[in-house]
Design an enzyme around this catalytic site. Structure first.
Site, short mmCIF file in Angstrom:
data_model
loop_
_atom_site.label_atom_id
_atom_site.label_comp_id
_atom_site.label_asym_id
_atom_site.label_seq_id
_atom_site.Cartn_x
_atom_site.Cartn_y
_atom_site.Cartn_z
N MET A 30 0.84 -1.20 0.00
CA MET A 30 0.00 0.00 0.00
C MET A 30 0.88 1.25 0.00
O MET A 30 0.41 2.36 0.29
CB MET A 30 -0.94 0.00 1.21
CG MET A 30 -1.90 -1.19 1.18
SD MET A 30 -3.39 -0.93 2.15
CE MET A 30 -2.72 -0.75 3.79
N LEU A 33 6.71 3.29 1.47
CA LEU A 33 7.61 2.14 1.58
C LEU A 33 8.69 2.34 2.64
O LEU A 33 9.21 3.44 2.83
CB LEU A 33 8.27 1.88 0.22
CG LEU A 33 7.31 1.57 -0.92
CD1 LEU A 33 8.08 1.32 -2.22
CD2 LEU A 33 6.42 0.37 -0.59
N GLU A 35 11.93 -0.23 4.94
CA GLU A 35 12.85 -1.36 4.76
C GLU A 35 12.14 -2.72 4.80
O GLU A 35 12.62 -3.69 4.23
CB GLU A 35 13.97 -1.33 5.80
CG GLU A 35 15.06 -0.30 5.52
CD GLU A 35 15.86 -0.61 4.24
OE1 GLU A 35 16.16 -1.79 3.98
OE2 GLU A 35 16.17 0.36 3.52
N GLY A 36 11.00 -2.79 5.50
CA GLY A 36 10.23 -4.04 5.52
C GLY A 36 9.76 -4.39 4.11
O GLY A 36 9.94 -5.52 3.64
N HIS A 37 9.18 -3.39 3.44
CA HIS A 37 8.74 -3.62 2.05
C HIS A 37 9.95 -3.98 1.17
O HIS A 37 9.87 -4.87 0.32
CB HIS A 37 8.11 -2.35 1.47
CG HIS A 37 6.85 -1.91 2.17
ND1 HIS A 37 6.76 -0.75 2.88
CD2 HIS A 37 5.63 -2.49 2.25
CE1 HIS A 37 5.54 -0.61 3.37
NE2 HIS A 37 4.82 -1.65 3.01
N VAL A 176 11.09 -7.16 9.59
CA VAL A 176 12.20 -6.21 9.73
C VAL A 176 11.83 -5.25 10.87
O VAL A 176 10.73 -4.71 10.90
CB VAL A 176 12.44 -5.42 8.42
CG1 VAL A 176 13.56 -4.41 8.59
CG2 VAL A 176 12.75 -6.39 7.28
P1 PAJ Z 1 1.40 -3.08 3.44
O1 PAJ Z 1 0.98 -2.83 4.85
O2 PAJ Z 1 1.93 -1.94 2.63
O3 PAJ Z 1 2.45 -4.24 3.45
C1 PAJ Z 1 2.94 -4.78 2.25
C2 PAJ Z 1 3.77 -6.01 2.58
O4 PAJ Z 1 4.89 -5.61 3.37
C3 PAJ Z 1 2.98 -7.05 3.42
O5 PAJ Z 1 3.23 -8.34 2.92
C4 PAJ Z 1 3.54 -6.85 4.81
O6 PAJ Z 1 3.48 -8.02 5.61
C5 PAJ Z 1 4.98 -6.47 4.49
N1 PAJ Z 1 5.61 -5.78 5.62
C6 PAJ Z 1 5.13 -4.69 6.28
N2 PAJ Z 1 5.92 -4.37 7.33
C7 PAJ Z 1 6.92 -5.28 7.33
C8 PAJ Z 1 8.06 -5.51 8.16
N3 PAJ Z 1 8.33 -4.74 9.21
N4 PAJ Z 1 8.88 -6.54 7.88
C9 PAJ Z 1 8.60 -7.36 6.80
N5 PAJ Z 1 7.55 -7.20 5.98
C10 PAJ Z 1 6.72 -6.18 6.24
O7 PAJ Z 1 -0.12 -5.63 3.73
C11 PAJ Z 1 -0.55 -4.80 2.95
O8 PAJ Z 1 0.14 -3.67 2.61
C12 PAJ Z 1 -1.89 -4.95 2.23
O9 PAJ Z 1 -2.78 -5.63 3.07
C13 PAJ Z 1 -1.78 -5.65 0.86
C14 PAJ Z 1 -1.24 -7.08 0.98
C15 PAJ Z 1 -0.89 -4.85 -0.10
C16 PAJ Z 1 -3.20 -5.74 0.24
O10 PAJ Z 1 -3.77 -4.50 0.10
#
Ligand code: PAJ
Length: 281
Positions: A30, A33, A35-37, A176
């Site tokens: 979403m 962005l 570092e997790g993304h 992350v």
């Molecule tokens: P969003 O919250 O933007 O997260 C996108 C992806 O990044 C997800 O798979 C989420 O688990 C991962 N992510 C977020 N924070 C993280 C972190 N700290 N460490 C590792 N990965 C992390 O999740 C969504 O968006 C939405 O629900 C989506 C799947 C895009 C559907 O709309």
């Protein structure tokens, strides 16, 4: 890198990118962005040949009183980051492109959608499953990359893919964290300095359960009770749930002898945060 707003163009580009036998990886996000993304993008680079990232703040996964309108949006900055990461396609459709007037079809993963965050966010996982199913149909990835941060989300997506025979491999990447343990989240941007400190209680509660587990305690009720104690001293944090569940069915487990997921959600001020840990991992 191509930034694409329409379904027709995205589908055509992805099909032709795959035509020479190349494997296509999708990282759904979403935006805003962090570092997790990017850890997902890097995992995708390792496992596939061409990377597509979607950036779409999906209205159907937000409740009527939730933060859809103020959710952070930073498309230009996000695209600059993704370009540096070597992403080929960014799919950033408008809401009307994804949900034309009159759309009434939903994907609901029975049972699982009502557990953990699904309990306090009715309809949330229906919105997630629906938009992810649509992204899979539009982009037709060979593999899609999700974060362990949203453990219920990937359990639901894994189940959807199995039940509906979707030809996509689901890859899950580790959480992350900041140096002090806070899981990275786009919603951390909402926290003021004091809330940022209080937010550490989520990770602390998980570590508390993990420590007790390591000393040999396997009774979920005892692990949960100890973890919940961590919240007693945090006056601006409201615990939503602390649960220990089966990582696939998301059903509560009484005994943690087989792999179990400890998951927590709490409101820090007005910001809802989630975190989790696999016991024994
Ligand atoms: P969003 O919250 O933007 O997260 C996108 C992806 O990044 C997800 O798979 C989420 O688990 C991962 N992510 C977020 N924070 C993280 C972190 N700290 N460490 C590792 N990965 C992390 O999740 C969504 O968006 C939405 O629900 C989506 C799947 C895009 C559907 O709309």
């Amino acid at each position: 890198m191509k930034i694409v707003g329409t379904i027709a163009e995205m589908r055509a580009l992805c099909r032709s990118a795959k035509s020479g036998g190349k494997r296509l990886g999708l990282v759904p996000t979403m935006g805003a962005l962090h570092e997790g993304h990017l850890s997902l993008v890097r995992a995708a680079k390792e496992k596939t040949d061409v990377i597509a990232t979607s950036i779409f703040v999906n209205p159907t996964q937000f409740g009527p009183t939730e933060d859809f309108s103020r959710y952070p949006r930073a498309l230009e900055k996000d695209c600059a980051i993704l370009w540096r990461e070597g992403v080929e396609f960014v799919f950033a459709p408008a809401v009307e492109e994804m949900y034309p007037a009159g759309a009434v079809t939903w994907v609901t993963v029975g049972g699982l959608s009502d557990r953990l965050c699904g309990k306090s966010r009715p309809g949330h996982f229906r919105g997630v499953a629906t938009v992810v199913a649509k992204l899979f149909h539009i982009i037709e990835p060979d593999a899609a990359f999700f974060g362990q941060k949203d453990a219920a989300q990937h359990a639901i997506i894994r189940k959807m893919v199995r039940d509906l025979d979707m030809p996509v491999a689901i890859e899950v990447c580790p959480i992350v964290r900041e140096a002090d343990g806070l899981a990275l989240s786009s919603r951390n941007a909402y926290l003021n300095a004091e809330e940022r400190k209080s937010a550490l209680v989520l990770y602390r509660s998980l570590q508390c359960a993990q420590e007790l587990f390591r000393t040999g305690e396997r009774n979920s009720a005892k692990l949960i009770a100890a973890a919940r104690q961590e919240f007693a001293s945090e006056s601006n944090v409201r615990l939503d749930y602390f649960e220990i569940v089966n990582p696939d069915s998301l059903e509560p487990v009484l005994d943690t002898s087989s792999p179990s997921l400890a998951a927590v959600a709490a409101y820090v001020g007005n910001t809802r945060l989630i975190d989790n840990i696999v016991l024994g991992a």
